[in-house]
Design an enzyme around this catalytic site. Structure first.
Site, PDB file in Angstrom:
ATOM      1  N   GLY A 200     -30.266 -11.022  21.556  1.00 50.44           N
ATOM      2  CA  GLY A 200     -29.738  -9.767  20.719  1.00 50.44           C
ATOM      3  C   GLY A 200     -30.863  -8.706  20.386  1.00 50.44           C
ATOM      4  O   GLY A 200     -32.120  -9.158  20.396  1.00 50.44           O
ATOM      5  N   CYS A 251     -26.605  -9.756  31.480  1.00 57.76           N
ATOM      6  CA  CYS A 251     -26.725  -8.238  30.810  1.00 57.76           C
ATOM      7  C   CYS A 251     -27.000  -7.263  31.958  1.00 57.76           C
ATOM      8  O   CYS A 251     -26.733  -5.964  31.424  1.00 57.76           O
ATOM      9  CB  CYS A 251     -27.950  -8.256  29.860  1.00 57.76           C
ATOM     10  SG  CYS A 251     -29.640  -8.970  30.748  1.00 57.76           S
ATOM     11  N   GLU A 341     -22.319  -1.632  25.699  1.00 55.54           N
ATOM     12  CA  GLU A 341     -22.513  -2.862  26.410  1.00 55.54           C
ATOM     13  C   GLU A 341     -21.501  -3.867  25.915  1.00 55.54           C
ATOM     14  O   GLU A 341     -21.221  -4.084  24.823  1.00 55.54           O
ATOM     15  CB  GLU A 341     -23.743  -3.566  26.151  1.00 55.54           C
ATOM     16  CG  GLU A 341     -24.024  -4.891  26.853  1.00 55.54           C
ATOM     17  CD  GLU A 341     -25.274  -5.468  26.483  1.00 55.54           C
ATOM     18  OE1 GLU A 341     -25.989  -5.985  27.509  1.00 55.54           O
ATOM     19  OE2 GLU A 341     -25.677  -5.751  25.559  1.00 55.54           O
ATOM     20  N   LEU A 420     -35.123  -9.726  32.086  1.00 51.72           N
ATOM     21  CA  LEU A 420     -35.401  -8.318  32.943  1.00 51.72           C
ATOM     22  C   LEU A 420     -36.120  -7.279  31.819  1.00 51.72           C
ATOM     23  O   LEU A 420     -35.390  -6.909  30.735  1.00 51.72           O
ATOM     24  CB  LEU A 420     -34.224  -7.833  33.463  1.00 51.72           C
ATOM     25  CG  LEU A 420     -33.135  -8.941  34.053  1.00 51.72           C
ATOM     26  CD1 LEU A 420     -32.106  -8.340  34.547  1.00 51.72           C
ATOM     27  CD2 LEU A 420     -34.115  -9.573  35.199  1.00 51.72           C
TER      28      LEU A 420
END
Length: 489
Positions: A200, A251, A341, A420
């Protein structure tokens, strides 16, 4: 007998693990490439062999995603990642440029702190262990408490395999008493050289503010633009394949769809045909209240959950077999949940007049959240694709592929990775898909090629034209110069 409280036990455990990891890393640092590669192969083989068991454990413990898809993730993290790094040179001399007399030598960073999320717990442990050990580092994991059992079992399995292949004891370690204080101690420990943070936003920010070098990732919020030249049925299939894979917990998965007005009808019809359900305005408002919490963070009750679970949570009636819930949206902002998101099978749907307006909308979405991460475009128009590549604030622009699987390098030629980077625009130290090359330093040996005299500017010599003038011409030239100077005074 006095019993230490949980925080103190966690802190002491971290100190012990880091001490052992540092000693183990000193042994890894003098191993040959062949010895390191044997350990890495053993880890990959063990992860792959136990992929189904670990997938079921993670799903049962966290409730996130689908165990069938987590098998694919574990296979990707072990076999696919291994195949991409197995021939990578990471020990000793990497490059020896005889012409320029520069030699590059690989230097492990040391002890790596690996922070593991609950959304992809087992696969992330396998992946991070592979890239850390391949670069000659040891790694100490801080597991998410909600996935502790499955993470501990993953570490046990791959550590046993590594030890049998010659890995030093303590090179692969995990906290068994995870607390915020213990993780803070891990990140700030003087003997931890680098933090590899996946999780997070708050946790990643803590990693970057720890004072220890860190590689962290920001939130993903990738829009998918279906440009009018796209193969619409195939584009829709790819988006649904991506958004339903492990119930959207990767994600890089799509978070919104953007279309042009001229193709909206065809796109909507195709989504409905392939199992998407478009919410009414009332239903969208009802579900929207469950997407974000009051503090503006994603509601964990929807993360990685099925459409049926989410529908029951929001008291919605949706058709049986619905794969994804879609809400039409016109706004973007922190308080607009569909523009944020959503690690769940939920999509926003935007309609714009043309591709230029769609381009601007995608930038607005990304700047709202997800800058630096990933975007997807479905198009057969190379010029428009190129325009998107030049303008979008992302590190990965994926073309004609599923976002989740393309971003991690499963369906593209990007480096296979489950961490990433988002680049500076996304608050990350790199824009790479993280590989062993991000976890080592390079020592450069360079021979001198020039001397100081070679760098000194030579004084200009007298111009031949002036040197060859006769005495009368020189006197005339001096007279002209003096006359001009007097005239300008």
């Amino acid at each position: 007998m006095e019993t230490l409280d949980k925080d103190l036990r966690s802190i002491q455990e971290v100190r012990n693990l880091v001490k052992q990891a540092k000693e183990a890393q000193a042994k890894l640092a003098v191993m040959t490439q062949e010895e390191i590669d044997a350990i890495v192969k053993a880890i990959a083989d063990a992860g792959y062999t136990h992929r189904e068991k670990l997938a079921k454990m993670a799903n049962e413990e966290t409730g996130f995603g689908r165990w069938q898809d987590k098998i694919v993730k574990n296979a990707f993290a072990s076999k696919h990642v291994y195949e991409s790094i197995k021939d990578m040179k990471t020990v000793g001399i990497l490059k020896d440029d005889k012409a320029h007399k520069v030699m590059e030598v690989a230097v492990p960073v040391g002890v790596v702190a690996g922070l593991i999320p609950s959304t992809n717990p087992t696969s992330t442990v396998i992946y991070k262990t592979l890239i850390a050990l391949k670069a000659g580092n040891s790694i100490v994991f801080s597991p998410h408490p909600n996935a502790l059992k499955s993470i501990l079992e993953t570490v046990r399995i791959i550590n046993e395999a590594a030890l049998q292949a010659g890995c030093p004891e303590g090179a692969i370690a995990v906290m068994t008493v995870p607390t915020i204080q213990g993780t803070d101690q891990l990140m700030k420990h003087n003997d931890v050289a680098l933090i590899l943070a996946t999780g997070g936003t708050a946790m990643v920010k803590a990693a970057y503010s720890s004072g220890t070098p860190a590689i962290g990732v920001g939130p993903g919020n990738g829009p998918a633009f279906i440009e009018q030249s796209a193969n619409i049925p195939l584009a829709v299939k790819r988006i649904l394949d991506s958004k339903t894979f492990d119930n959207g917990t990767i994600c890089a998965s799509e978070q919104s769809v953007v279309v042009e007005a001229c193709s909206k009808e065809a796109v909507v019809a195709e989504f409905k045909k392939q199992g998407a359900y478009f919410l009414s305005a009332e239903e969208a408002a009802q579900l929207g209240r469950f997407i974000m919490r009051a503090n503006g963070t994603m509601n964990p009750q929807i993360v990685g959950r099925s459409v049926d679970h989410i529908a029951k949570l929001a008291n919605l009636q949706v058709p049986a077999g619905t794969r994804v819930l879609i809400a039409e949206e016109t706004r973007v902002g922190h308080n607009v949940p569909y523009s944020r998101e959503k690690l769940a099978p939920i999509l926003a749907f935007y309609t714009e007049e043309n591709w230029e307006a769609a381009c601007a909308r995608c930038i607005e979405i990304l700047n709202g959240e997800g800058a630096g991460h990933t975007m997807i475009i479905h198009s057969e128009n190379e010029n428009i694709v190129r325009q998107f590549a030049l303008k979008k604030p992302v590190s990965r622009l994926l073309v004609n592929t599923a976002g989740a699987l393309g971003g991690i390098g499963a369906t593209t030629a990007l480096a296979p990775a489950l961490t990433l980077g988002c680049g500076a625009v996304g608050g990350s130290s790199t824009s790479d898909n993280i590989s062993p090359l991000n976890l080592l330093n390079i020592r450069r040996m360079a021979y001198g090629l020039r001397e100081l005299e070679d760098l000194t500017e030579k004084q200009p010599t007298a111009q031949p034209e002036l040197a060859n003038l006769n005495i009368n011409d020189k006197e005339q030239l001096i007279s002209m110069i003096v006359t001009r100077i007097l005239a300008e005074m």
